[in-house]
Enzyme design. Structure first.
Site, mmCIF file in Angstrom:
data_model
loop_
_atom_site.group_PDB
_atom_site.id
_atom_site.type_symbol
_atom_site.label_atom_id
_atom_site.label_comp_id
_atom_site.label_asym_id
_atom_site.label_seq_id
_atom_site.Cartn_x
_atom_site.Cartn_y
_atom_site.Cartn_z
ATOM 1 N N SER A 120 0.931 -1.141 0.017
ATOM 2 C CA SER A 120 -0.053 -0.013 0.005
ATOM 3 C C SER A 120 1.008 1.095 -0.044
ATOM 4 O O SER A 120 1.931 1.149 0.424
ATOM 5 C CB SER A 120 -1.015 -0.076 1.254
HETATM 6 N N1 SAH Z 1 -0.531 -4.408 3.923
HETATM 7 C C1 SAH Z 1 -0.045 -5.148 2.559
HETATM 8 C C2 SAH Z 1 -1.202 -5.241 1.553
HETATM 9 C C3 SAH Z 1 -0.780 -6.470 0.566
HETATM 10 S S1 SAH Z 1 -2.130 -6.456 -0.481
HETATM 11 C C4 SAH Z 1 1.052 -4.265 2.225
HETATM 12 O O1 SAH Z 1 1.150 -3.126 2.353
HETATM 13 O O2 SAH Z 1 2.118 -5.010 1.882
HETATM 14 C C5 SAH Z 1 -3.291 -7.340 0.161
HETATM 15 C C6 SAH Z 1 -3.043 -8.764 0.516
HETATM 16 O O3 SAH Z 1 -4.080 -9.436 0.941
HETATM 17 C C7 SAH Z 1 -2.428 -9.691 -0.649
HETATM 18 O O4 SAH Z 1 -1.292 -10.005 -0.512
HETATM 19 C C8 SAH Z 1 -3.447 -10.769 -0.704
HETATM 20 O O5 SAH Z 1 -3.119 -11.966 -1.150
HETATM 21 C C9 SAH Z 1 -3.958 -10.797 0.627
HETATM 22 N N2 SAH Z 1 -5.360 -11.092 0.740
HETATM 23 C C10 SAH Z 1 -6.499 -11.257 -0.215
HETATM 24 N N3 SAH Z 1 -7.403 -11.924 0.282
HETATM 25 C C11 SAH Z 1 -7.262 -12.436 1.647
HETATM 26 C C12 SAH Z 1 -7.808 -13.246 2.507
HETATM 27 N N4 SAH Z 1 -8.993 -13.609 2.560
HETATM 28 N N5 SAH Z 1 -7.127 -13.493 3.455
HETATM 29 C C13 SAH Z 1 -5.791 -13.281 3.733
HETATM 30 N N6 SAH Z 1 -5.007 -12.523 2.857
HETATM 31 C C14 SAH Z 1 -5.715 -12.007 1.884
#
Ligand code: SAH
Length: 217
Positions: A64
């Site tokens: 993000s």
């Molecule tokens: N806060 C993180 C955001 C990553 S993007 C950062 O800044 O790096 C969102 C992430 O949520 C992705 O890695 C995706 O694989 C994960 N995601 C999507 N659906 C999910 C679920 N049901 N449970 C756990 N993770 C999930």
């Protein structure tokens, strides 16, 4: 680039993207100054690590934008003794920020390769108050519930009921809710067993939350 160059860029990021846009919580600001965001990215992206936008982390997922991380974290209102649940570990950067500000962080990521990389970076940085699990975070993590704060860092079509159930009374859930292309950042304060106050902090854009209480694959 040297460590000092990254520190310089990080301080500039905090001044121009975080403080200038109204983030006030001193603990959040200190954590954003401290955590080396570039280490959560592939080395090829290090020169861009402190810029004002999200970046790819593989598997079509993103880290993000720094301001969004700061805003969501500030809305959790952490004082230091909380237990926090994070859905969507991703790069692990937001996880590290939370670990600076709360007592214990439980984080769930559905893609194993992404979770493993985050674990490695967080171990190298010597965080000892983070537990990561591979799985579907939309069902929460009942073992350690209830939580003082829950943060969802993927776009949700609606609020997953298990997350509301696993929130302490007085606790906060920060979650982007809306369609596939854009969402609103919503903060729910749990005021009673089935009572919530809701505040909307405007538009944002996340990758999809995929799971039992989210989007289908
Ligand atoms: N806060 C993180 C955001 C990553 S993007 C950062 O800044 O790096 C969102 C992430 O949520 C992705 O890695 C995706 O694989 C994960 N995601 C999507 N659906 C999910 C679920 N049901 N449970 C756990 N993770 C999930």
């Amino acid at each position: 680039m040297s460590i000092n160059d990254f520190k310089f860029k990080r301080d500039k990021m905090v001044e121009t993207q975080i403080i200038a846009r109204g983030i006030k919580d001193e603990r959040v600001i200190a954590a954003m100054r401290k955590v080396p965001r570039h280490l959560f990215l592939d080395e090829a992206l290090w020169p861009q690590a402190y810029e004002d936008y999200p970046l790819p982390i593989g598997e079509r997922q993103t880290i993000s934008q720094p301001y969004i991380v700061a805003l969501m974290t500030e809305k959790l209102n952490l004082k230091g003794n909380e237990s926090v649940l994070e859905i969507g570990t991703g790069s692990g950067y937001q996880t590290a920020i939370l670990a600076e500000l709360a007592e214990k962080v439980y984080s769930i990521e559905r893609i194993a390769s992404i979770a493993k990389r985050a674990r490695k970076v967080l171990d190298d940085l010597k965080y000892t108050n983070i537990v990561i699990k591979i799985g579907d975070g939309t069902v929460g993590w009942s073992e350690y519930a209830p939580y003082d704060g829950i943060i969802v860092t993927a776009a949700s079509p609606y609020v997953p009921k298990p997350l509301m159930d696993q929130l302490k009374i007085g606790g906060r859930l920060v979650i982007p809710v809306g369609g596939e292309c854009s969402q609103d950042l919503i903060v729910y304060k749990k005021t009673g067993e089935n009572e919530y106050e809701e505040e909307n902090y405007g538009g944002c854009r996340f990758v999809k939350l995929i799971g039992a209480y989210g989007w289908k694959e």
